[in-house]
Design a protein around this motif. Structure first.
Motif, PDB file in Angstrom:
ATOM      1  N   LEU A 613       0.856  -1.190   0.000  1.00 43.89           N
ATOM      2  CA  LEU A 613       0.000   0.000   0.000  1.00 43.89           C
ATOM      3  C   LEU A 613       0.892   1.240   0.000  1.00 43.89           C
ATOM      4  CD1 LEU A 613      -2.827   1.394   0.494  1.00 43.89           C
ATOM      5  CD2 LEU A 613      -2.305   1.183   2.925  1.00 43.89           C
ATOM      6  N   ALA A 614       0.524   2.232  -0.821  1.00 44.66           N
ATOM      7  CA  ALA A 614       1.228   3.519  -0.836  1.00 44.66           C
ATOM      8  C   ALA A 614       0.366   4.540  -0.106  1.00 44.66           C
ATOM      9  CB  ALA A 614       1.502   3.961  -2.273  1.00 44.66           C
ATOM     10  N   VAL A 615       0.858   5.033   1.013  1.00 44.49           N
ATOM     11  CA  VAL A 615       0.124   5.991   1.842  1.00 44.49           C
ATOM     12  C   VAL A 615       0.672   7.390   1.559  1.00 44.49           C
ATOM     13  CG1 VAL A 615      -0.467   6.679   4.186  1.00 44.49           C
ATOM     14  CG2 VAL A 615      -0.222   4.246   3.607  1.00 44.49           C
ATOM     15  N   GLY A 616      -0.191   8.237   1.065  1.00 43.84           N
ATOM     16  CA  GLY A 616       0.243   9.586   0.728  1.00 43.84           C
ATOM     17  C   GLY A 616       0.406  10.460   1.953  1.00 43.84           C
ATOM     18  N   ILE A 617       1.518  11.223   2.009  1.00 46.20           N
ATOM     19  CA  ILE A 617       1.739  12.170   3.105  1.00 46.20           C
ATOM     20  C   ILE A 617       2.110  13.527   2.519  1.00 46.20           C
ATOM     21  CG2 ILE A 617       2.425  10.397   4.749  1.00 46.20           C
ATOM     22  CD1 ILE A 617       5.323  11.156   4.277  1.00 46.20           C
ATOM     23  N   LYS A 618       1.959  14.582   3.326  1.00 45.21           N
ATOM     24  CA  LYS A 618       2.195  15.951   2.870  1.00 45.21           C
ATOM     25  C   LYS A 618       3.363  16.563   3.652  1.00 45.21           C
ATOM     26  CE  LYS A 618      -2.801  16.503   2.134  1.00 45.21           C
ATOM     27  NZ  LYS A 618      -4.020  17.276   2.543  1.00 45.21           N
ATOM     28  N   TYR A 619       3.818  17.717   3.150  1.00 45.48           N
ATOM     29  CA  TYR A 619       4.854  18.455   3.862  1.00 45.48           C
ATOM     30  C   TYR A 619       4.204  19.286   4.964  1.00 45.48           C
ATOM     31  CZ  TYR A 619       8.429  17.168   0.491  1.00 45.48           C
ATOM     32  OH  TYR A 619       9.312  16.462  -0.287  1.00 45.48           O
ATOM     33  N   THR A 620       3.592  18.571   5.903  1.00 39.11           N
ATOM     34  CA  THR A 620       2.984  19.194   7.077  1.00 39.11           C
ATOM     35  C   THR A 620       3.686  18.644   8.302  1.00 39.11           C
ATOM     36  OG1 THR A 620       1.342  17.435   7.274  1.00 39.11           O
ATOM     37  CG2 THR A 620       0.748  19.347   5.905  1.00 39.11           C
ATOM     38  N   THR A 674      -0.578  13.941  -3.908  1.00 41.99           N
ATOM     39  CA  THR A 674       0.214  14.256  -2.721  1.00 41.99           C
ATOM     40  C   THR A 674       1.657  14.465  -3.135  1.00 41.99           C
ATOM     41  OG1 THR A 674       0.817  13.530  -0.511  1.00 41.99           O
ATOM     42  CG2 THR A 674       0.718  11.851  -2.223  1.00 41.99           C
ATOM     43  N   GLU A 675       2.454  15.017  -2.218  1.00 34.57           N
ATOM     44  CA  GLU A 675       3.834  15.310  -2.541  1.00 34.57           C
ATOM     45  C   GLU A 675       4.726  14.070  -2.494  1.00 34.57           C
ATOM     46  OE1 GLU A 675       1.941  16.965  -0.490  1.00 34.57           O
ATOM     47  OE2 GLU A 675       1.994  19.093  -0.967  1.00 34.57           O
ATOM     48  N   MET A 676       4.433  13.152  -1.566  1.00 34.01           N
ATOM     49  CA  MET A 676       5.264  11.953  -1.424  1.00 34.01           C
ATOM     50  C   MET A 676       4.428  10.822  -0.816  1.00 34.01           C
ATOM     51  SD  MET A 676       7.677  13.266   1.689  1.00 34.01           S
ATOM     52  CE  MET A 676       7.008  14.220   3.062  1.00 34.01           C
ATOM     53  N   TYR A 677       5.012   9.591  -0.838  1.00 32.10           N
ATOM     54  CA  TYR A 677       4.293   8.403  -0.351  1.00 32.10           C
ATOM     55  C   TYR A 677       5.186   7.574   0.580  1.00 32.10           C
ATOM     56  CZ  TYR A 677       0.598   9.105  -3.805  1.00 32.10           C
ATOM     57  OH  TYR A 677      -0.441   9.617  -4.539  1.00 32.10           O
ATOM     58  N   VAL A 678       4.521   6.935   1.553  1.00 23.67           N
ATOM     59  CA  VAL A 678       5.179   5.909   2.369  1.00 23.67           C
ATOM     60  C   VAL A 678       4.637   4.569   1.884  1.00 23.67           C
ATOM     61  CG1 VAL A 678       5.465   4.900   4.658  1.00 23.67           C
ATOM     62  CG2 VAL A 678       5.496   7.388   4.364  1.00 23.67           C
ATOM     63  N   VAL A 679       5.514   3.739   1.353  1.00 22.45           N
ATOM     64  CA  VAL A 679       5.104   2.420   0.860  1.00 22.45           C
ATOM     65  C   VAL A 679       5.322   1.405   1.984  1.00 22.45           C
ATOM     66  CG1 VAL A 679       5.525   0.598  -0.822  1.00 22.45           C
ATOM     67  CG2 VAL A 679       5.644   3.011  -1.514  1.00 22.45           C
ATOM     68  N   VAL A 680       4.247   0.730   2.367  1.00 15.36           N
ATOM     69  CA  VAL A 680       4.335  -0.259   3.454  1.00 15.36           C
ATOM     70  C   VAL A 680       4.008  -1.641   2.905  1.00 15.36           C
ATOM     71  CG1 VAL A 680       3.846   1.305   5.354  1.00 15.36           C
ATOM     72  CG2 VAL A 680       1.957   0.261   4.134  1.00 15.36           C
TER      73      VAL A 680
END
Length: 720
Positions: A613-620, A674-680
């Motif tokens: 799964l790719a979880v989208g995260i932001k520069y927050t 989104t700007e980037m992803y965390v792949v788990v």
């Protein structure tokens, strides 16, 4: 009195006269045997013949001997040249009474096959021909017959005894009492009644009815006592049995003149004398015999141990033609509370010292398989067993242990009727086990069989007395005893544990994933169905080594504690639960990637099959916190900001992807912009228990409600 032993091979020439009037089986070698047990009157010898059960026989150096000491031919005539001592002779004298009573009780029970019982009128007291000898049974039956035939005689005596007792003796009253005069009439407050004198008729009746009471209490004969006398009982009656009865009857003998009173005196005296002959009216064909006494023995054991009718609609005769002797429901071997299982028994009627055959053992295993299938068929048809028993556990696919046992008769060689003779023993020959797979106790094909010897005299007398309370009490005690002793035997071959999944582990999912390693070792017997019973065979060194490895692995996911059969799991699990646990993931990976996901059930099919799964995260602030703690993330939590709808998984690996172009094309993304992803990489085979997880503990704002966040697992969990 003549004695024959059931099924013993006699020389025809030695007992031809004794067999007069009864069928016997003869072979070509001049041998003959009798396949009856009971009593008959031999008109040729003018003597009674008792055919006693073969349980009296014992094999000694290839010979069948009574009590292991005497050839049956040598005791065929108890009145001439027999080698028995006084104790043995007295035993046989009264043993015949118990056999008679057991056959009568069997015959009167409509549930039994009474076609095997052959009965004609038993001896009565009269003025007819005197028998060559009278047995104790003759005397007891004569007493009972006299009681039934002479009720008017008893009432006549009682009426005479009490006539005039309530009349006032006016001469003595006026001479000794002062009168009160009221309205010109004298009134006496304490009138004097007539005094009773010692009456020997009453004493004889008291002795007679006390005898009836004694034989009713001792042997179970019907008492039918019609007169309310103060009876002689207990220790006082024992003095009568020990000689005072004969003494007292001799003292009052010459007080009687009527024929009935003399006849009654004679019967009472014969009872206390035992050896005294009485006049008996004999019938040409007088007998009480039962063919195939093993059927009676089965009925005895079933009455004292089994359930009738059988539980859950089962039939004694199974579909494959096998016949189950005994079956009852009682507390399971594992659960200490209210869960039950079936207990299957088979009774074996052997000579003393006889061993079980392999055929009997195999048949008993078949009974157990049939009972298991019967229980499965009930639930497979969508019904529920009336007993509440369910042998198969759907979660572990394990089967409850079914205690399977033999009960065979043995003779107490000290002639003790009071001890049931079932002693705990460690003899290997009394334990049998059939398995298909090693180290799988909770398996359908693991069948256990235990063998008990029971004192034949004890069960015979208990059955013959036919006392409902006594039978119920022994049934309760012996069932509990079977359960306890089978538990002790099992615990010598197996180590038993209670298991409960760690709060972050889904126990059912783990069992499904590791099904092959755990099949037959796990079962869910407890009221709390999140607790499992684990049984590990310790009989070989190979098993012990494998068990150690399995336990080491299980303790990573479960609280595990030794739990003896019948012990409550909550008590033993308190210690490992209090000591806490270390999650399987690296202790430094206590972080949780919190993913807000509505409609989880609809979306999970897009990522759970692959686990990626790719979880989208932001520069927050939340996104930066995830990136900074990337190496400590050991879990992913799908949630909706509430305590419901939470799904917790371990993750195998975590990777930060800063460019969308670097993502695999087929990977599922929880958000598309989104700007980037965390792949788990999710460990989907074992969803963990999220019941103590509270996603709302992580703070958020309306603008960040749907953003992924980072939090420690310990901060999300309820405090202990």
């Amino acid at each position: 009195m003549r004695i024959l032993i059931e099924e013993y091979q006699y020389n025809v020439a030695n007992i031809k006269n004794i067999l007069y009037g009864i069928d016997a089986l003869e072979n070509v070698e001049g041998k003959v045997s009798v396949h009856y047990v009971g009593y008959f009157y031999n008109t040729l010898l003018k003597d009674c013949v008792f055919i006693l059960p073969k349980v009296l026989l014992k094999d000694v150096v290839g010979q069948e001997l009574v009590f292991g000491k005497y050839k049956p031919e040598s005791i065929a005539n108890l009145d001439e040249n027999n080698p028995l001592d006084a104790v043995e002779r007295n035993f046989l004298y009264k043993f015949a009474v118990w056999i008679y009573r057991a056959i009568v009780v069997y015959k009167n029970d409509k549930r039994n096959d009474t076609d095997i019982v052959y009965h004609s009128q038993i001896a009565q007291v009269g003025n007819g021909q005197r028998r060559l000898s009278n047995t104790y049974l003759d005397i007891l039956l004569s007493l009972l017959q006299f009681n039934r035939n002479n009720q008017s005689f008893f009432f006549f005596i009682v009426k005479n005894l009490h006539s005039g007792l309530n009349k006032i003796n006016w001469t003595r009253t006026i001479g000794t009492q002062a009168a009160i005069v009221q309205d010109g009439r004298p009134i006496y407050l304490n009138p004097v009644n007539k005094k009773r004198q010692i009456n020997f008729d009453e004493e004889l009746l008291v002795i007679f009815f006390s005898i009836l009471n004694y034989i009713g209490e001792t042997y179970g004969f019907p008492k039918e006592i019609c007169c309310q006398f103060q009876l002689i009982t207990g220790k006082k009656f024992e003095t009568y049995l020990n000689g005072f009865g004969k003494t007292r009857l001799r003292q009052i003998k010459y007080k009687y003149f009527s024929d009935k009173a003399l006849q009654l005196w004679q019967l009472c005296y014969a009872f206390f004398d035992e050896a005294r002959q009485v006049f008996i009216t004999t019938e040409q064909k007088e007998y009480l015999l039962v063919k195939n006494f093993y059927i009676v023995f089965e009925a005895i054991i079933d009455e004292l141990i089994g359930d009738n009718p059988l539980p859950d609609g089962m039939e004694k005769k199974q579909e494959d033609g096998k016949i189950v002797d005994h079956l009852f429901t009682a507390k399971s071997l594992i659960e200490s509370e209210n869960k039950q299982t079936y207990y299957i028994g088979d009774s074996k009627y052997y000579k003393m010292g006889h061993e079980l055959g392999s055929e009997s053992i195999y048949k008993q295993y078949t009974y157990a398989r049939n009972v298991i299938q019967w229980n499965l068929d009930i639930f497979n048809s969508g019904k529920t067993a009336e007993s509440g028993i369910r042998l198969r556990d759907d979660v572990t696919e394990g089967y409850n242990i079914i205690p399977n046992f033999f009960v065979s008769a043995k003779m107490d060689e000290s002639f003790d009727y009071t001890n049931d003779g079932i002693e705990k023993t460690d003899r290997k020959k009394n334990r049998h086990k059939q398995v298909q797979f090693n180290n799988r106790l909770f398996d359908r094909d693991t069948l256990l069989l235990f063998h008990y010897d029971v004192n034949f005299l004890f069960v015979l007398s208990l059955y013959a007395r036919n006392n409902t309370d006594q039978k119920a009490q022994w049934k309760h005690n012996i069932r509990e005893r079977f359960r306890t002793e089978i538990q002790e035997w099992l615990q010598k071959d197996y180590d038993f544990y209670a298991m409960k999944a760690h709060p972050d582990v889904n126990g059912e999912e783990y069992i499904k994933t590791h099904f092959k390693e755990l099949l037959g070792k796990l079962y869910t017997p407890f009221t709390d169905e999140s607790v499992y019973s684990l049984a590990l065979d310790t009989t070989t060194e190979v098993n012990k080594a494998e068990n150690e490895q399995l336990l080491s692995e299980l303790k990573k996911y479960f609280f595990v504690a030794d739990c003896r059969l019948g012990e409550h799991p909550d008590k033993v699990l308190q210690k490992p639960i209090a000591e806490g646990y270390l999650p399987v993931a690296d202790a430094t990976k206590n972080g949780v990637l919190m993913v807000m996901m509505e409609n989880y059930e609809g979306k999970k099919q897009k990522f759970l099959p692959t686990g990626k799964l790719a979880v989208g995260i932001k520069y927050t602030r939340d996104g930066i916190e995830i990136a900074e703690n990337l190496q400590s993330i050991g879990y992913v939590l799908f949630h909706i900001r509430k305590d419901v709808g939470q799904h917790l998984f371990r993750v195998k690996s975590v990777q930060l992807i800063k460019s969308v172009d670097d993502l695999p094309a087929d990977i599922y993304r929880n958000v598309s912009t989104t700007e980037m992803y965390v792949v788990v990489d999710i460990e989907t085979s074992n969803q963990m228990d999220a019941s103590e997880i509270h996603s709302s503990r992580k703070a958020y704002t309306p603008n960040t409600r749907y953003d992924a966040q980072y939090f420690k697992l310990s901060q999300l969990k309820s405090p202990k």
